[in-house]
Design an enzyme around this catalytic site. Sequence first.
Site, mmCIF file in Angstrom:
data_model
loop_
_atom_site.group_PDB
_atom_site.id
_atom_site.type_symbol
_atom_site.label_atom_id
_atom_site.label_comp_id
_atom_site.label_asym_id
_atom_site.label_seq_id
_atom_site.Cartn_x
_atom_site.Cartn_y
_atom_site.Cartn_z
ATOM 1 N N HIS A 2 1.533 -25.219 31.547
ATOM 2 C CA HIS A 2 1.209 -26.169 30.478
ATOM 3 C C HIS A 2 2.444 -26.903 29.987
ATOM 4 C CE1 HIS A 2 -0.447 -27.990 26.926
ATOM 5 N NE2 HIS A 2 0.452 -27.374 26.185
ATOM 6 N N CYS A 3 3.612 -26.257 30.015
ATOM 7 C CA CYS A 3 4.769 -26.816 29.302
ATOM 8 C C CYS A 3 5.566 -27.840 30.108
ATOM 9 C CB CYS A 3 5.690 -25.681 28.851
ATOM 10 S SG CYS A 3 5.005 -24.651 27.532
ATOM 11 N N ILE A 4 6.146 -27.418 31.218
ATOM 12 C CA ILE A 4 7.162 -28.248 31.865
ATOM 13 C C ILE A 4 6.610 -29.580 32.373
ATOM 14 C CG2 ILE A 4 8.860 -28.353 33.723
ATOM 15 C CD1 ILE A 4 9.288 -25.405 33.430
ATOM 16 N N VAL A 16 4.090 -31.184 31.207
ATOM 17 C CA VAL A 16 3.358 -31.870 30.152
ATOM 18 C C VAL A 16 4.261 -32.302 29.007
ATOM 19 C CG1 VAL A 16 1.533 -31.613 28.410
ATOM 20 C CG2 VAL A 16 1.206 -30.664 30.707
ATOM 21 N N ASP A 17 5.082 -31.378 28.498
ATOM 22 C CA ASP A 17 5.845 -31.638 27.279
ATOM 23 C C ASP A 17 6.755 -32.862 27.351
ATOM 24 O OD1 ASP A 17 4.550 -29.412 26.452
ATOM 25 O OD2 ASP A 17 6.316 -28.126 26.289
#
Length: 435
Positions: free
Chosen positions: A270-272, A274-275
């Site tokens: 989810h993080c890398i 997307v953020d």
Amino acid sequence: MYGINKQVGTPQADLIVVGLGYVGLPLAHEAVRAGMDVVGYDQNPDVATGLNAGRCHVGDLRDDDVRAMLASGFRAVSEESALPSAKTVVICVPTPLSDSDSPDLTAVRAAAETAGRVIGPGSLVALESTSYPGTTDEVVRPLLEKLSGLTAGTDFHLAFSPERIDPGNALFGVRNTPKVVGGHTPDCAAAATAFYGRLCDQVIQARSTREAEMAKLLENTYRYVNIALVNEMMVFSHDLGVDLWDAIRCAASKPFGFQAFHPGPGVGGHCIPVDPNYLSHKVRSLGYPFRLVELAGEINGRMPGYVVERANELLNDNYKSINGADVLLLGVTYKEDVADLRETPVLPVARKLLARGARLVYHDPYVSDWQVDGRPVRRATDLEAEVAGADLTILLQAHGTYDVDALAGRARLLLDTRGKLDLSDAATRQRAERL
């Protein structure tokens, strides 16, 4: 059953956690262990029902952990009407991208509205969901004030505290990972620090919510850009005849000024992936291009296609067409030794292989069923036999259960996208390659 908030005699929970996924449930678990009366709220009734039956749906906790939470008074609800009023509300909902790759704050807005209906004077609301600088003040605060009739910084406390959960990490969890908090006011920061100080060994105060929001984006953008760097270096290192994996190993021996990042088939989770888009979106709204992140996105986005091109070359070099080839995919999750499929780069790899006419089989010890755009992919049950029978095996996720060198010894051809192969043996080099 609890009634809605702010009524005389209504029970009050120490903490309501909104969103019981891989961030919210570990937070609730730690809060229960700290002696708090915790209520979890998730709009998915299956999540609430499963938790109340003692079943855990996230990888970092076990069923026994959930049962211990229940024995200490934890309860999960999926109906807002079942929520009590709250001393503290922590929002841990997803912040995905829309179809146009812009921030989708639908879940954050809904959670803020729920929080606004259950807080009272003196309550604390903390947002943990990753978003662009200004989200807490510009999106969450107005909704909280409208629904509660209270004023942030005067009647209730408001803070941002970025989640730092690393799925599958056995060393660092909620308790021993330093916690960053940024308050709407200094008093808000003090209230958030006091709350998180009960759950975390170390709390670090940012100047405001915006610095705390930026800190989270900085952490993941740093990783995103450096992964793009080594991914691009891998492409031309192959053409130069350089073993980049060995170069990284050597560079990592320097005790200062270098941190090792490793190439692969793309970025996932989810993080890398997307953020950085949240930060890029905010920067574009100011009229600036965020060129480094946009270029990193272009490079990382090309990696699934590069994997398929290398697979095609390996097959061609061995007088086999990718069209009609039996290809075994090893590991389909985004990260080793977890069951998480979010944004896995294996999915675009599989799409491209199917478009070339390959026949796919997959193996993953953590995933019992897997589909590509609604099309089921057969799961290998006898791994050794499938490796021996496949025209090409591609290691896409290096789960700890895989003995890559032993598998390479049985494979007709093997492409290693994770740099795990020992290529010192000449016989291995004849039928196996690193990306």
